[in-house]
Design an enzyme around this catalytic site. Structure first.
Site, short mmCIF file in Angstrom:
data_model
loop_
_atom_site.label_atom_id
_atom_site.label_comp_id
_atom_site.label_asym_id
_atom_site.label_seq_id
_atom_site.Cartn_x
_atom_site.Cartn_y
_atom_site.Cartn_z
N THR A 134 -95.96 -35.57 5.95
CA THR A 134 -96.63 -35.68 4.77
C THR A 134 -96.32 -37.05 4.09
O THR A 134 -97.02 -37.40 3.13
CB THR A 134 -96.05 -34.46 3.80
OG1 THR A 134 -94.96 -34.72 3.39
CG2 THR A 134 -96.20 -33.05 4.39
N ASP B 87 -88.29 -49.48 11.04
CA ASP B 87 -87.49 -48.41 10.33
C ASP B 87 -86.34 -49.08 9.59
O ASP B 87 -85.25 -49.29 10.37
CB ASP B 87 -87.15 -47.22 11.00
CG ASP B 87 -86.68 -46.26 10.10
OD1 ASP B 87 -87.44 -45.35 9.85
OD2 ASP B 87 -85.64 -46.43 9.31
N ARG C 167 -88.35 -39.58 3.70
CA ARG C 167 -89.67 -39.34 3.72
C ARG C 167 -90.02 -38.49 4.57
O ARG C 167 -89.78 -38.60 5.84
CB ARG C 167 -90.21 -40.62 3.82
CG ARG C 167 -91.65 -40.91 3.44
CD ARG C 167 -91.91 -42.30 3.56
NE ARG C 167 -91.90 -42.77 4.90
CZ ARG C 167 -92.77 -43.80 5.11
NH1 ARG C 167 -93.68 -44.37 4.40
NH2 ARG C 167 -93.01 -44.45 6.43
N ASP D 218 -82.74 -47.24 10.62
CA ASP D 218 -82.47 -47.13 11.67
C ASP D 218 -81.93 -48.51 12.32
O ASP D 218 -81.00 -48.44 12.85
CB ASP D 218 -83.72 -46.72 12.69
CG ASP D 218 -84.15 -45.24 12.51
OD1 ASP D 218 -82.93 -44.59 12.02
OD2 ASP D 218 -85.01 -45.00 12.71
O1 LIG Z 1 -92.41 -45.95 -0.16
P1 LIG Z 1 -92.24 -44.80 0.90
O2 LIG Z 1 -93.46 -44.42 1.70
O3 LIG Z 1 -91.66 -43.63 0.19
O4 LIG Z 1 -91.20 -45.27 2.12
C1 LIG Z 1 -90.18 -45.98 2.00
C2 LIG Z 1 -89.08 -45.00 2.27
O5 LIG Z 1 -88.61 -44.85 3.31
C3 LIG Z 1 -87.38 -45.40 3.92
O6 LIG Z 1 -86.56 -44.28 3.99
P2 LIG Z 1 -86.42 -43.25 4.88
O7 LIG Z 1 -87.19 -41.89 4.46
O8 LIG Z 1 -87.02 -43.66 6.26
O9 LIG Z 1 -84.92 -42.58 4.78
P3 LIG Z 1 -83.74 -43.25 5.30
O10 LIG Z 1 -83.25 -44.74 4.56
O11 LIG Z 1 -82.62 -42.15 5.18
O12 LIG Z 1 -83.94 -43.76 6.98
C4 LIG Z 1 -87.16 -46.57 2.92
O13 LIG Z 1 -85.73 -46.80 3.13
C5 LIG Z 1 -87.62 -45.99 1.86
O14 LIG Z 1 -86.72 -45.21 0.82
O1 LIG Z 2 -92.13 -49.82 7.36
C1 LIG Z 2 -91.35 -49.12 6.89
C2 LIG Z 2 -91.87 -48.08 5.90
C3 LIG Z 2 -91.10 -46.98 5.57
N1 LIG Z 2 -89.72 -46.99 5.65
C4 LIG Z 2 -89.25 -47.87 6.52
O2 LIG Z 2 -87.95 -48.00 7.08
N2 LIG Z 2 -90.20 -48.91 7.03
MG LIG Z 3 -85.53 -44.69 7.69
#
Ligand SMILES: O=P(O)(O)OC[C@H]1O[C@H](OP(=O)(O)OP(=O)(O)O)[C@H](O)[C@@H]1O
Ligand SMILES: O=c1cc[nH]c(=O)[nH]1
Ligand SMILES: [Mg+2]
Length: 209
Positions: free
Chosen positions: A108, A200, A104, A203
């Protein structure tokens, strides 16, 4: 419109509390997420088709049911979806796994696709898209759209925690997709994080912050 199933079994809710707790370290966080995924899989697979086979017990021959595990596909959204995938595979080891890489954009909040690798027979399978967090719904919607572009038709979504905004977004864009969650939280904050949430997920699973 897709239904929302909240997996409210006490074991799931108990473990979810420790997943939310900021004091839970990476190792324990990963273990709790894995365990909750297994428990949720029990609920999600409730209606998968059975087939009869003959089996010989020590007493006689009979007919008994087995699931067609080979007809399932698990689609973790990278990275965080990986944290739940092994937990589901413990119950359906014959399922195939496809990966969709999305992150994400922090400004944005739009999902950016960087990787797609799916089983060759993905269209024939019942698919479970896996991601712990359903926040704005952008990532889940993008993953489901990527599957539909490849002619997939039977898709479910499995998340640990969903925001009402994310549920609404998926129900609007993909009304045929049922959503399984362990909890529906209150709202999204200004940075698109679920409140109260767990922070997160990626993380915390991989110790990257
Ligand atoms: O519903 P949304 O607003 O799209 O957010 C949710 C997304 O955000 C996080 O991923 P992230 O972008 O942090 O990637 P990662 O899993 O690599 O940390 C999570 O694991 C989802 O995929
Ligand atoms: O709360 C949140 C939203 C998006 N992605 C995450 O990992 N946590
Ligand atoms: Mg993430």
């Amino acid at each position: 419109m897709g239904k929302v199933f909240v997996c409210d079994h006490p074991l799931i809710q108990h473990k979810l509390t420790y997943i939310r707790d900021e004091r839970t370290n990476t190792k324990d966080f990963r273990e709790y997420v894995d365990e909750v995924a297994t428990l949720m899989a029990y609920e999600i697979t409730r209606n998968i088709p059975l087939e009869k086979i003959k089996v010989k017990t020590p007493v006689t021959e009979t007919e008994s049911s087995i699931i067609s595990g080979r007809m399932l596909g698990l689609i973790p959204i990278l990275r965080a979806g990986l944290g739940m995938t092994e937990g589901v595979l413990k119950l359906v080891p014959a399922a195939k796994v496809g990966h969709i890489g999305l992150y994400r954009d922090p400004e944005t909040l739009q999902p950016i696709e960087y990787y797609v690798k799916l089983p060759t027979d993905v269209q024939e399978r019942e698919l479970i898209v896996i991601d712990p967090m359903l926040a704005t719904g952008g990532s889940a919607n993008a993953a489901i759209t990527a599957l539909k572009k490849r002619d997939c038709t039977q898709i479910k979504l499995m998340c640990l925690i969903a925001a009402p905004e994310g549920i609404e977004a998926v129900q609007k864009e993909h009304p045929d997709v049922d959503i399984y969650v362990a909890a529906v939280d209150e709202y999204l904050n200004d940075h698109g994080y679920i409140v109260p949430g767990l922070g997160d997920a990626g993380d915390r699973l991989f110790g990257t912050k």
